[in-house]
Scaffold this active site. Structure first.
Site, short mmCIF file in Angstrom:
data_model
loop_
_atom_site.label_atom_id
_atom_site.label_comp_id
_atom_site.label_asym_id
_atom_site.label_seq_id
_atom_site.Cartn_x
_atom_site.Cartn_y
_atom_site.Cartn_z
N GLU A 205 1.08 -0.88 -0.06
CA GLU A 205 -0.35 -0.21 0.32
C GLU A 205 0.66 1.37 0.16
OE1 GLU A 205 -4.26 -0.28 1.88
OE2 GLU A 205 -2.73 -1.01 2.94
N HIS A 229 -6.75 -10.51 6.01
CA HIS A 229 -6.68 -10.90 3.81
C HIS A 229 -5.66 -11.40 3.98
CE1 HIS A 229 -9.13 -7.78 4.91
NE2 HIS A 229 -8.76 -6.45 5.02
N LYS A 315 2.73 0.08 4.85
CA LYS A 315 2.46 1.10 4.23
C LYS A 315 3.26 1.63 3.79
CE LYS A 315 -2.07 0.78 6.07
NZ LYS A 315 -3.13 0.85 5.92
C1 BG6 Z 1 -8.23 -3.16 5.63
C2 BG6 Z 1 -6.93 -2.46 6.67
O1 BG6 Z 1 -9.05 -4.25 6.13
O2 BG6 Z 1 -7.72 -3.18 3.96
C3 BG6 Z 1 -6.28 -1.30 6.24
O3 BG6 Z 1 -7.60 -2.08 8.19
C4 BG6 Z 1 -6.30 -1.40 4.66
O4 BG6 Z 1 -5.47 -0.97 6.79
C5 BG6 Z 1 -7.39 -2.50 4.22
O5 BG6 Z 1 -4.91 -0.35 3.93
C6 BG6 Z 1 -6.63 -2.61 2.22
O6 BG6 Z 1 -7.67 -2.43 1.65
P1 BG6 Z 1 -7.60 -2.53 -0.06
O7 BG6 Z 1 -9.15 -3.07 -0.41
O8 BG6 Z 1 -7.73 -1.79 -0.42
O9 BG6 Z 1 -6.79 -3.47 -0.04
#
Ligand code: BG6
Length: 465
Positions: A205, A229, A315
């Protein structure tokens, strides 16, 4: 019409970040597809319903688009209850707002510390009969607190009425991992450690903690995105084919897979923190919380013994991209003059959905040499496609638990990371816009090194789907 479908949606945390970024856009899309039940927001602020609707409009302007027809319909469905979650009067007001609804879905888009009190108050106010509850991740902080949270939820809801949301499970490219594996006959014979040398999963990210410092400093990358995730991605890549495709058969296979993952060893993990994190609002000046983590996991099944799995997330990394690279073992060296790179599969989960096959083709020049090519199928999501939250909210309201985590799954996921999380491991600083601390390459580096995702359109054959 599904006779068990929810006839109202109540979401707690209605003035919060998640509602603003994800829930209002999902609701507008659901209305476009026919949602016609009361939608009640609950939060601490004493707003009027008009203020709440204005907030919904702002959210859509910033995170999507206001569709005037759908928004008008949504506005008519929206109600708001402001009040303290500890105060029974708040829940009496919710009960009143629900009117004749008998099968509401309660969505707890609130910090986990508040789950207990809200569930208790919902139970006391008589709101839980016939109801479902959606809880946001992370589910607990570790194995013990996840069990406690489950106990709390079970005081008011049956397991079949509890929907633990992990929005990665609602993403089509994550669902596609299972689909692609099991519908293509060419994969099964090679989908094992005899042919797969290693697997890497990267969630990169470019954003920082975006004003969520207080939440993040209690959580860190492993609890925020890896334990949930990325483990879902891992499970979809590695689980055995389910006996049937019904909800519980699929969830059984995922749990079986996680049971086979060995506990994360301290030496197989590197934690990092971007420079500047400690100056973020809500973050402790001496914080040791990670904003980056890389780890090596082993899956102790006959299919996967001998294939290491590398996961990393962070991040302030150089790009916004989540993808998997499955690297195959090399063939015997028949052409000594050319080094043959390993073949691989690439599964991109975001920002687009890509399936890539990395291969070696003969160099067009008159030599017995190879050149690397990647055959790709790429799909860019279109504006009218369902996003993960829309899909999952719709599924929960319809009572379909296929894309939600079961209690035993969540506990297994904590069992894997808990020992390493409990150990006092160092956190290494890294520069924003880099691929994490240099210790990663020394300690947790896949064969052939990490494949850093490149988001710009790459070379290769692109077949639009
Ligand atoms: C969330 C986290 O579950 O997922 C965040 O709390 C993260 O920190 C986000 O930025 C990322 O989701 P995606 O769908 O943008 O990959």
């Amino acid at each position: 019409m599904n006779p068990t479908a929810s006839d109202a949606l109540v979401f707690f945390g209605a003035t919060g970040d998640l509602a603003y970024k994800k829930i209002f856009p999902a609701l507008q899309s659901m209305v476009k597809r026919g949602l016609r039940v009361p939608v009640i927001g609950v939060a601490g602020r004493s707003w009027t319903s008009d203020q709440f609707r204005a907030r919904a409009r702002e959210s859509l302007k910033e995170h999507g688009r206001v569709d005037s027809v759908a928004f008008d319909k949504l506005s008519q469905l929206l109600g708001y209850v402001g009040g303290d979650y500890h105060n029974p009067a708040t829940f009496e007001a919710v009960r009143k707002e629900l009117g004749s609804a008998r099968r509401p879905t309660f969505y707890l888009a609130i910090p986990p510390a508040l789950f207990g009190v809200v569930v208790e108050q919902l139970g006391k106010s008589g709101c839980t009969k016939g109801a479902r509850v959606i809880v946001e991740k992370p589910f607990g902080h570790d194995f013990g607190s996840a069990q406690e949270l489950n106990q709390t939820l079970l005081t008011a809801f049956d397991e079949s009425a509890i929907f633990r949301i992990d929005h990665y499970l609602g993403k089509r490219p994550v669902q596609n991992l299972v689909f692609f594996r099991f519908v293509n006959s060419f994969l099964e014979p090679i989908w094992n450690s005899k042919y797969v040398e290693s697997v890497q999963i990267t969630m990169s990210e470019s954003i920082g903690v975006q004003g969520r410092g207080a939440f993040y400093d209690q959580t860190g990358t492993i609890r925020d995105v890896i334990q949930n995730h990325l483990f879902q991605v891992l499970a979809n890549l590695t689980m055995e084919p389910p006996i049937r495709m019904d909800t519980e058969s699929v969830r059984d296979e995922k749990v079986k897979l996680l049971k086979a993952v060995l506990p994360l060893a301290v030496n197989d993990m590197v934690r990092g923190q971007f420079r500047g994190y400690r100056a973020e609002k809500g973050v402790a000046a001496d914080s040791k919380v990670e904003t980056f983590a890389a780890m090596r996991l082993l899956v102790n099944t006959s299919r996967w013994q001998g294939t290491p799995f590398y996961l990393r997330a962070g991040k302030h990394l150089p790009v916004n991209c989540t993808e998997v690279v499955v690297r195959l073992r090399r063939p015997p060296l028949l052409f000594p003059l050319c080094t043959v790179p390993a073949n691989y599969f690439r599964f991109r989960i975001g920002p687009d959905m890509t399936i890539g096959l990395g291969a070696t083709a003969m160099d067009p020049a008159e030599r017995m040499c190879g050149q690397e090519v990647e055959l790709q199928v790429k799909h860019h999501p279109t504006a009218d496609e369902m996003d993960a939250y829309e899909r999952l909210l719709g599924d929960a309201m319809a009572g379909d638990a296929s894309s939600f985590a079961r209690e035993d799954y969540v506990e297994e996921a904590w069992r894997i990371v808990d020992p390493a999380l409990m150990a006092a491991t160092p956190v290494y600083e890294y520069e924003p816009n880099t691929w994490g601390p240099s210790e990663v390459d020394q300690r947790v580096s896949p064969p052939g090194g990490w494949q850093n995702p490149v988001v710009a359109a790459g070379a290769g054959l692109e077949i639009s789907s």
